[in-house]
Design an enzyme around this catalytic site. Structure first.
Site, PDB file in Angstrom:
ATOM      1  N   LYS A  13       0.833  -1.218   0.000  1.00 57.09           N
ATOM      2  CA  LYS A  13       0.000   0.000   0.000  1.00 57.09           C
ATOM      3  C   LYS A  13       0.866   1.266   0.000  1.00 57.09           C
ATOM      4  CE  LYS A  13      -2.041  -1.080   3.850  1.00 57.09           C
ATOM      5  NZ  LYS A  13      -1.260  -2.302   4.175  1.00 57.09           N
ATOM      6  N   ARG A  88      -8.902   1.311   9.306  1.00 59.35           N
ATOM      7  CA  ARG A  88      -8.529  -0.066   9.653  1.00 59.35           C
ATOM      8  C   ARG A  88      -9.612  -0.761  10.459  1.00 59.35           C
ATOM      9  NH1 ARG A  88      -2.503   0.722   9.360  1.00 59.35           N
ATOM     10  NH2 ARG A  88      -1.501  -1.280   9.660  1.00 59.35           N
ATOM     11  N   ARG A 127      11.876  -5.903   3.984  1.00 54.06           N
ATOM     12  CA  ARG A 127      11.560  -4.461   3.938  1.00 54.06           C
ATOM     13  C   ARG A 127      12.634  -3.650   4.661  1.00 54.06           C
ATOM     14  NH1 ARG A 127       5.702  -2.089   5.164  1.00 54.06           N
ATOM     15  NH2 ARG A 127       5.846  -3.211   7.120  1.00 54.06           N
ATOM     16  N   ARG A 160      12.114  -1.738  10.245  1.00 51.65           N
ATOM     17  CA  ARG A 160      11.089  -1.218  11.150  1.00 51.65           C
ATOM     18  C   ARG A 160      10.980  -2.082  12.401  1.00 51.65           C
ATOM     19  NH1 ARG A 160       5.551   0.142   7.994  1.00 51.65           N
ATOM     20  NH2 ARG A 160       4.700  -0.860   9.839  1.00 51.65           N
ATOM     21  N   ARG A 171       0.297  -8.687  13.701  1.00 53.53           N
ATOM     22  CA  ARG A 171      -0.315  -7.657  12.843  1.00 53.53           C
ATOM     23  C   ARG A 171      -1.200  -8.284  11.784  1.00 53.53           C
ATOM     24  NH1 ARG A 171       4.773  -4.924  10.912  1.00 53.53           N
ATOM     25  NH2 ARG A 171       3.450  -3.588   9.637  1.00 53.53           N
TER      26      ARG A 171
HETATM   27  P1  ADP Z   1       2.374  -1.796   3.218  1.00 53.31           P
HETATM   28  O1  ADP Z   1       2.413  -0.289   3.146  1.00 53.31           O
HETATM   29  O2  ADP Z   1       1.117  -2.375   2.635  1.00 53.31           O
HETATM   30  O3  ADP Z   1       2.662  -2.323   4.602  1.00 53.31           O
HETATM   31  P2  ADP Z   1       4.875  -1.656   1.687  1.00 53.31           P
HETATM   32  O4  ADP Z   1       4.519  -0.756   0.563  1.00 53.31           O
HETATM   33  O5  ADP Z   1       5.734  -1.112   2.762  1.00 53.31           O
HETATM   34  O6  ADP Z   1       3.545  -2.355   2.297  1.00 53.31           O
HETATM   35  O7  ADP Z   1       5.564  -2.961   1.039  1.00 53.31           O
HETATM   36  C1  ADP Z   1       6.077  -4.011   1.869  1.00 53.31           C
HETATM   37  C2  ADP Z   1       7.433  -4.488   1.307  1.00 53.31           C
HETATM   38  O8  ADP Z   1       7.199  -5.152   0.065  1.00 53.31           O
HETATM   39  C3  ADP Z   1       8.420  -3.374   1.011  1.00 53.31           C
HETATM   40  O9  ADP Z   1       9.708  -3.845   1.286  1.00 53.31           O
HETATM   41  C4  ADP Z   1       8.240  -3.082  -0.496  1.00 53.31           C
HETATM   42  O10 ADP Z   1       9.430  -2.594  -1.104  1.00 53.31           O
HETATM   43  C5  ADP Z   1       7.875  -4.476  -1.017  1.00 53.31           C
HETATM   44  N1  ADP Z   1       6.899  -4.457  -2.122  1.00 53.31           N
HETATM   45  C6  ADP Z   1       5.856  -3.585  -2.297  1.00 53.31           C
HETATM   46  N2  ADP Z   1       5.150  -3.903  -3.407  1.00 53.31           N
HETATM   47  C7  ADP Z   1       5.749  -5.010  -3.931  1.00 53.31           C
HETATM   48  C8  ADP Z   1       5.484  -5.826  -5.102  1.00 53.31           C
HETATM   49  N3  ADP Z   1       4.442  -5.560  -5.912  1.00 53.31           N
HETATM   50  N4  ADP Z   1       6.309  -6.873  -5.320  1.00 53.31           N
HETATM   51  C9  ADP Z   1       7.345  -7.142  -4.477  1.00 53.31           C
HETATM   52  N5  ADP Z   1       7.638  -6.417  -3.387  1.00 53.31           N
HETATM   53  C10 ADP Z   1       6.861  -5.357  -3.107  1.00 53.31           C
HETATM   54  P1  AMP Z   2       1.457   0.681   9.078  1.00 52.80           P
HETATM   55  O1  AMP Z   2       2.601   1.597   8.833  1.00 52.80           O
HETATM   56  O2  AMP Z   2       0.221   1.065   8.312  1.00 52.80           O
HETATM   57  O3  AMP Z   2       1.829  -0.775   8.897  1.00 52.80           O
HETATM   58  O4  AMP Z   2       1.065   0.860  10.622  1.00 52.80           O
HETATM   59  C1  AMP Z   2       1.995   0.558  11.662  1.00 52.80           C
HETATM   60  C2  AMP Z   2       1.263   0.481  13.005  1.00 52.80           C
HETATM   61  O5  AMP Z   2       0.680   1.761  13.307  1.00 52.80           O
HETATM   62  C3  AMP Z   2       0.088  -0.504  13.062  1.00 52.80           C
HETATM   63  O6  AMP Z   2       0.504  -1.833  13.353  1.00 52.80           O
HETATM   64  C4  AMP Z   2      -0.761   0.117  14.180  1.00 52.80           C
HETATM   65  O7  AMP Z   2      -0.212  -0.149  15.453  1.00 52.80           O
HETATM   66  C5  AMP Z   2      -0.590   1.616  13.930  1.00 52.80           C
HETATM   67  N1  AMP Z   2      -1.628   2.144  12.994  1.00 52.80           N
HETATM   68  C6  AMP Z   2      -1.411   2.681  11.768  1.00 52.80           C
HETATM   69  N2  AMP Z   2      -2.568   3.073  11.198  1.00 52.80           N
HETATM   70  C7  AMP Z   2      -3.538   2.759  12.091  1.00 52.80           C
HETATM   71  C8  AMP Z   2      -4.959   2.876  12.079  1.00 52.80           C
HETATM   72  N3  AMP Z   2      -5.618   3.405  11.042  1.00 52.80           N
HETATM   73  N4  AMP Z   2      -5.652   2.427  13.165  1.00 52.80           N
HETATM   74  C9  AMP Z   2      -5.003   1.904  14.224  1.00 52.80           C
HETATM   75  N5  AMP Z   2      -3.681   1.738  14.291  1.00 52.80           N
HETATM   76  C10 AMP Z   2      -2.943   2.161  13.240  1.00 52.80           C
END
Ligand code: ADP
Ligand code: AMP
Length: 217
Positions: A13, A88, A127, A160, A171
């Site tokens: 995302k 969420r 990541r 992270r 999660r």
């Molecule tokens: P989210 O925001 O949904 O938690 P991220 O955008 O941070 O996910 O993506 C999670 C990991 O997967 C990151 O390391 C990113 O570079 C990688 N990633 C994102 N999209 C793809 C894809 N289409 N194919 C392979 N790896 C991806």
């Molecule tokens: P994310 O970066 O979206 O993976 O979020 C990291 C962490 O932040 C999550 O595991 C939650 O603890 C908190 N968080 C982010 N967005 C929300 C949301 N909309 N509602 C509740 N917790 C959130």
């Protein structure tokens, strides 16, 4: 364009939100990024949110709605927004609807990123994020040009805190229980677009743009 990106943690995302933000010239609103900044700056919000985030739990809805209410007041949101990681819970989705109603606006689409659990784990493991500007990389799928160094600002890449295995499992299960019901919620509202999130990053983006243009809807 008012967009919400929905899907499990690690689905891509944030990666696609940044690209959509550049493409449409609209702000990328990530509650996760806002919370991580608050935690690192030690603000009152950060102090409250930290313990939930470390455990992989959702931060309470009232804190999240406060963040979103404030963010939507900023002038850059007049052109639209792409939200990533919010809403969420059903309660947050209802709260968002109310906020948008008050502004006489509404969502244009909710994109659901479909990625199976096995692949999510692979994504978390690789990541890496920039500790300074928040750019996201993957050691295998989206590596930086120089190892462990952000292409955008030259800072060091970090893992992270909540990407460790135990937290990731939590999660994903929190997502299944609390966030997944939003798929049906937005389907009923006629807003849902599903996308295969397992394809390479650029292919997902192209597909996304073409779906949003309404070509394949
Ligand atoms: P989210 O925001 O949904 O938690 P991220 O955008 O941070 O996910 O993506 C999670 C990991 O997967 C990151 O390391 C990113 O570079 C990688 N990633 C994102 N999209 C793809 C894809 N289409 N194919 C392979 N790896 C991806
Ligand atoms: P994310 O970066 O979206 O993976 O979020 C990291 C962490 O932040 C999550 O595991 C939650 O603890 C908190 N968080 C982010 N967005 C929300 C949301 N909309 N509602 C509740 N917790 C959130």
């Amino acid at each position: 364009m008012n967009l919400v990106l929905l899907g499990p943690p690690g689905a891509g995302k944030g990666t696609q939100a940044k690209k959509l933000s550049d493409y449409y010239g609209i702000p990328h609103i990530s509650t996760g990024d806002i919370l991580r900044t608050a935690v690192s700056e030690g603000t009152a919000l950060g102090l409250k949110a930290k313990e939930y985030m470390e455990k992989g739990l959702l931060v309470p809805d009232d804190l999240i709605m406060g963040i979103i209410g404030e963010r939507l007041e900023k002038p850059d949101c007049r052109k639209g927004f792409v939200m990533d990681g919010f809403p969420r819970t059903i309660n947050q989705a209802e709260g968002l609807k109310k906020l948008l109603d008050e502004k006489n606006t509404k969502l244009d689409a909710v994109v659901y990123f479909d990625v199976p659990k096995g692949e999510l784990i692979e994504r978390f493991t690789g990541r890496r994020v920039c500790g300074r500007c928040g750019a996201t990389y993957h050691v295998r799928y989206n590596p930086p040009s120089r190892e462990n160094t952000c292409d955008k600002c030259g800072s060091e890449l970090i893992i992270r805190a909540d990407d460790k295995k135990e937290t990731v499992e939590k999660r994903i299960s929190v997502y299944e229980d609390e966030t997944k019901p939003l798929i049906q919620y937005y389907e009923k509202e006629g807003l849902l677009i599903s996308i295969d999130g397992t394809k390479p990053i650029d292919e997902v983006f192209e597909e996304l743009i073409s779906l949003l243009r309404g070509e394949k809807r």
